[in-house]
Design a protein around this motif. Structure first.
Motif, PDB file in Angstrom:
ATOM      1  N   GLU A  47      69.815  78.594  43.268  1.00  0.00           N
ATOM      2  CA  GLU A  47      70.947  79.357  43.798  1.00  0.00           C
ATOM      3  C   GLU A  47      70.557  80.806  44.083  1.00  0.00           C
ATOM      4  O   GLU A  47      70.858  81.356  45.151  1.00  0.00           O
ATOM      5  N   LEU A  48      69.863  81.446  43.128  1.00  0.00           N
ATOM      6  CA  LEU A  48      69.444  82.833  43.326  1.00  0.00           C
ATOM      7  C   LEU A  48      68.423  82.956  44.451  1.00  0.00           C
ATOM      8  O   LEU A  48      68.393  83.960  45.168  1.00  0.00           O
ATOM      9  N   GLU A 100      66.190  93.029  40.364  1.00  0.00           N
ATOM     10  CA  GLU A 100      67.619  92.700  40.297  1.00  0.00           C
ATOM     11  C   GLU A 100      67.830  91.227  39.939  1.00  0.00           C
ATOM     12  O   GLU A 100      68.666  90.893  39.085  1.00  0.00           O
ATOM     13  N   GLN A 101      67.056  90.335  40.563  1.00  0.00           N
ATOM     14  CA  GLN A 101      67.233  88.904  40.306  1.00  0.00           C
ATOM     15  C   GLN A 101      66.716  88.513  38.913  1.00  0.00           C
ATOM     16  O   GLN A 101      67.290  87.635  38.269  1.00  0.00           O
ATOM     17  N   ALA A 102      65.654  89.164  38.466  1.00  0.00           N
ATOM     18  CA  ALA A 102      65.168  88.911  37.111  1.00  0.00           C
ATOM     19  C   ALA A 102      66.226  89.325  36.093  1.00  0.00           C
ATOM     20  O   ALA A 102      66.463  88.630  35.096  1.00  0.00           O
ATOM     21  N   GLY A 140      59.692  86.698  41.660  1.00  0.00           N
ATOM     22  CA  GLY A 140      58.902  87.442  42.632  1.00  0.00           C
ATOM     23  C   GLY A 140      59.596  87.666  43.957  1.00  0.00           C
ATOM     24  O   GLY A 140      60.439  86.873  44.390  1.00  0.00           O
ATOM     25  N   HIS A 141      59.228  88.764  44.596  1.00  0.00           N
ATOM     26  CA  HIS A 141      59.732  89.094  45.930  1.00  0.00           C
ATOM     27  C   HIS A 141      58.831  90.176  46.508  1.00  0.00           C
ATOM     28  O   HIS A 141      58.159  90.905  45.768  1.00  0.00           O
ATOM     29  N   GLU A 142      58.820  90.297  47.841  1.00  0.00           N
ATOM     30  CA  GLU A 142      58.025  91.358  48.452  1.00  0.00           C
ATOM     31  C   GLU A 142      58.554  92.738  48.076  1.00  0.00           C
ATOM     32  O   GLU A 142      57.788  93.703  47.972  1.00  0.00           O
ATOM     33  N   ASP A 143      59.852  92.822  47.842  1.00  0.00           N
ATOM     34  CA  ASP A 143      60.501  94.073  47.458  1.00  0.00           C
ATOM     35  C   ASP A 143      60.705  94.077  45.943  1.00  0.00           C
ATOM     36  O   ASP A 143      61.401  93.216  45.403  1.00  0.00           O
ATOM     37  N   PHE A 144      60.100  95.048  45.253  1.00  0.00           N
ATOM     38  CA  PHE A 144      60.203  95.096  43.799  1.00  0.00           C
ATOM     39  C   PHE A 144      61.658  95.207  43.349  1.00  0.00           C
ATOM     40  O   PHE A 144      62.059  94.606  42.339  1.00  0.00           O
ATOM     41  N   ALA A 145      62.465  95.944  44.055  1.00  0.00           N
ATOM     42  CA  ALA A 145      63.859  96.135  43.664  1.00  0.00           C
ATOM     43  C   ALA A 145      64.619  94.813  43.658  1.00  0.00           C
ATOM     44  O   ALA A 145      65.439  94.552  42.762  1.00  0.00           O
ATOM     45  N   VAL A 146      64.344  93.960  44.650  1.00  0.00           N
ATOM     46  CA  VAL A 146      65.000  92.648  44.709  1.00  0.00           C
ATOM     47  C   VAL A 146      64.544  91.784  43.539  1.00  0.00           C
ATOM     48  O   VAL A 146      65.356  91.122  42.876  1.00  0.00           O
TER      49      VAL A 146
END
Length: 756
Positions: A221-222, A75-77, A66-72
């Protein structure tokens, strides 16, 4: 020469048995069971079925990024998925719902479109409401988005494939939405992406290189690099954290116990050599106990190690009594009696239908026997002695004062026992406390997925596959009524994906109403009605036998769900499992489905708690049988005077049951297991005192008994500090019980030592 040959024979026999067990364990492999649910007995009397359900569902995990920014978050997923998809940690790992998978599902549903109508659509058609179906299809065709390819419209003018696609995709995705071929949801202002998977067996190892520890490390780490939040949900993560904590506790409990014992032994023996011999005997006994459990059960549960550390305090008693009295004519009778009494206490627990308890009982019984044999056979060969204890005098009570004290203590404790009222109470929810991180993860996953389960499931069985599906459909009718009434949130069943042939025939027959009106629909869609209607009718007639059965090939999209829901043939009967969600009143739901034959409602928490109640009662019965057996042995040795020794443990057990009830609101299974050990060990102190009087060294024996008590208290006292409630309860029960037992032994010895 005869004695030397006898000693040599003993060494050879002991070594042969030891090596055989050790080699068998090595050949079998020292496998460690870290499953969280293995800590508790199976619910209901459904053995293999329950095991199959756990086998199918326990490895499943959900990971949210999860993140406030869907793009982030995306990318991390993706990075997390790329790192672990071929790592061996997961047997399956799914992030993307790619086009090939959707195409496969669409093709499957199109081929079987006449057989897969849901009950609402069937009812509409049976009631002649073709217009509603037609309008829904037209709305989908001219709408902004469809799941299915509109090129199939000529063969599916009523969009039956689209209808099924919406139903199945929503059933799989729940509260989530598809975005960039990923399942996404929101909570607390953050966008979450779901990664689903099944953990491989090897991933629960303690090694950070190959186990779940690597997931935690990479997620941290991520998170540091991007701020993305990782949430982990599923039994494997709970098993991993419990196992990791247990492994740490094993290390520290063992180190502290051995260190404390060594310090006390040096103080007691005034020599290093007997301390070294005693520690070697303990380590040899521990290794033999581990190997025996692995050979007998095929693995050893991590919690058996934690309980097994108490073997340190118990087995050292034999060394203490041998070496402290080594300057005198040694009397082994007390050691033999106490070994037998303690072995009886443990071996009765081997009869319990609970693998973990049987492992603990075998571990302790075998390790204790190994330790005793070391003392009885080999210590006399070592010719190791300690300073004589003639000058040691324990604080003595006058017989009259001791009698009054013992009488008052007994009256008070028995009064407390009767007043408290002994109750049996097991609360599974209080036996495991998840970490703050897992608690937050589970709460977030439940909110994002809109999936809340209290561990309830329903097992359905029948003699054939089709009867099983029909029985399950009858159950689903009841569950649908419960859902409409708001008593449950929903449910998942195999018959929702593969209906019975009878239901498929009903679906096929209902479609005939659409076929007869197809020309009107084709006109609305801009096709030549007569030609297209004829082709559709011919296609409909040709598909009259295209039934789906349980062994049919289904799309990969369905595989995970179907494998979890359909259990297959178990001992000549076919089984499936239905999972209801958001069950408000489990008892009421159980009552609602009670009229259905071969349908068993299971509530994991309640059923296991009930099973633990039964095992607690069984354990208390074992205590009674142990008492009878040991009383018979004492009577054969001490005749009528055995009643003096046997009366005290009865008072101790009754007192301890009352104190546990008063402190915890009831006697649970792990405290009952501790009480049976208190019975065996508490009797040891009395026998040591009695044998000291017979040998003419009561003060030396009293000193040895004191050291035995302290070392045993060290082992169980360490368990009392465990973070895992069952271990904590077991440890504190035994520690408190042995304290009471030792006090009674001091008073009793002062009153009756001259009578034994």
């Amino acid at each position: 020469m005869k004695n030397r040959f006898s000693a040599f024979s003993k060494i050879c026999a002991y070594s042969a048995v030891y090596l055989i067990i050790l080699l068998l364990a090595v050949f079998n492999g020292f496998r460690i069971n870290t499953s969280f649910y293995s800590l508790f007995p199976s619910s209901e009397n459904i053995g293999k079925v329950d095991d199959k359900i756990l086998q199918n569902t326990s490895p499943a995990v959900n990971i949210l990024v999860g993140h406030e920014d869907f793009a982030v978050a995306a990318e991390q997923a993706s990075r997390f998925y790329d790192i672990f998809k071929d790592s061996g940690i997961f047997s399956t790992l799914v992030l993307y719902t790619d086009d090939p998978g959707i195409s496969e599902l669409q093709e499957y549903l199109f081929d079987h479109r006449y057989m897969l109508l849901d009950n609402d659509l069937i009812n509409d058609l049976e009631n002649g409401d073709v217009g509603h179906v037609s309008d829904s299809a037209l709305a989908a065709v001219y709408g902004a988005f469809t799941f299915t390819d509109l090129s199939l419209l000529a063969e599916d003018p009523f969009m039956l494939t689209e209808h099924s696609m919406k139903r199945f995709v929503s059933g799989i995705s729940g509260n989530l939405q598809f975005r960039q071929n990923m399942l996404t949801g929101e909570s607390g202002g953050k966008k979450y992406i779901l990664i689903r998977g099944k953990v491989s067996d090897s991933a629960l190892a303690f090694s950070g290189q190959n186990g779940l520890a690597r997931l935690y490390d990479k997620a941290s780490e991520l998170n540091r690099l991007s701020g993305a939040e990782f949430m982990f949900s599923g039994v494997p993560f709970h098993s991993y954290e419990s196992s990791r904590n247990a492994s740490h506790e094993i290390f520290w409990i063992s180190i502290l116990s051995i260190a404390g014992v060594v310090i006390l032994l040096i103080f007691a023996f005034h020599s290093i050599l007997p301390v070294f011999v005693s520690v070697v005997n303990i380590l040899v006994s521990l290794l033999f106990a581990i190997a025996s459990v692995v050979v007998f059960f095929g693995n050893i549960h991590i919690l058996a190690f934690v309980f097994g550390t108490t073997l340190i305090g118990i087995s050292i008693d034999y060394s203490i009594h041998y070496f402290i009295a080594s300057g005198y004519r040694h009397n082994f009778r007390g050691l033999i009696i106490n070994c037998i009494s303690t072995e009886i206490s443990w071996l009765f627990l081997m009869l319990a239908p609970f693998t973990l308890l049987r492992q603990i009982a075998l571990f302790s019984a075998v390790g204790l026997l190994c330790s005793f044999i070391g003392v009885y056979w080999f210590y006399p060969l070592l010719n190791v002695s300690c300073r004589r204890m003639e000058s040691v005098r324990t604080a003595a009570l006058r017989r009259k004062n001791a009698g009054i004290a013992l009488l008052c203590m007994s009256m008070i404790l028995v009064t407390v026992s009767l007043g408290a009222g002994i109750r049996i109470k097991n609360d599974l929810t209080g036996m495991y406390r998840m970490s703050d991180f897992l608690q937050k993860s589970e709460r977030t996953v439940a909110e994002v997925l809109d999936f809340h389960s209290g561990g309830e499931y329903i097992i359905v069985s029948e003699t054939s596959e089709q009867e099983l599906l029909e029985k399950e459909e009858a159950l689903c009718t009841v569950l649908m009524d419960e859902k409409k009434a708001g008593d449950i949130g929903g449910f998942t069943a195999i018959s929702q994906y593969i209906p019975s042939v009878r239901t498929q025939m009903k679906s096929y027959a209902a479609v005939s109403a659409l076929i007869s009106e197809s020309s009107v629909q084709f006109c609305k869609l801009g096709f030549l009605p007569d030609e297209m209607s004829s082709k559709l009718a011919a296609d409909y007639r040709s598909g009259s036998s295209d039934f789906i059965v349980l062994d049919s090939d289904v799309p990969a999209f369905f595989h995970e769900i179907c494998d979890n829901l359909y259990l297959g043939d178990i001992d000549g009967k076919f089984f499936s499992v239905v999972f209801p969600t958001k069950v408000k009143n489990p008892a009421l739901l159980k009552e609602r489905i009670s009229d259905l034959d071969n349908v068993i409602f299971c509530s994991k928490v309640n059923d296991i708690s009930g099973k633990l109640d039964s095992l607690t009662r069984m354990t208390l019965i074992f205590i009674a049988f142990s008492y009878i057996c040991i009383l018979a042995i004492l009577f054969c040795i001490y005749r009528k005077k055995a009643l003096i020794l046997a009366a005290v443990p009865a008072v101790i057990i009754l007192t301890l049951l009352a104190l546990v009830t008063f402190a915890n609101g009831g006697v649970d299974f792990f405290s009952a297991a501790g009480i049976i050990l208190v019975f065996g060990l508490g009797l040891d102190y009395l026998v040591y005192s009695a044998e000291g009087a017979v040998s003419g060294i009561p003060d030396v024996t009293s000193k040895a008994t004191l050291f035995s008590f302290i070392t045993t208290e060290l082992s169980f006292g360490a368990l009392a500090f465990s973070s895992f409630q069952p271990v904590h309860i077991f440890g504190i029960t035994v520690a408190a019980g042995l304290g009471i037992a030792y006090l009674f032994s001091v008073f009793t010895a002062r009153i009756y030592s001259d009578k034994i």
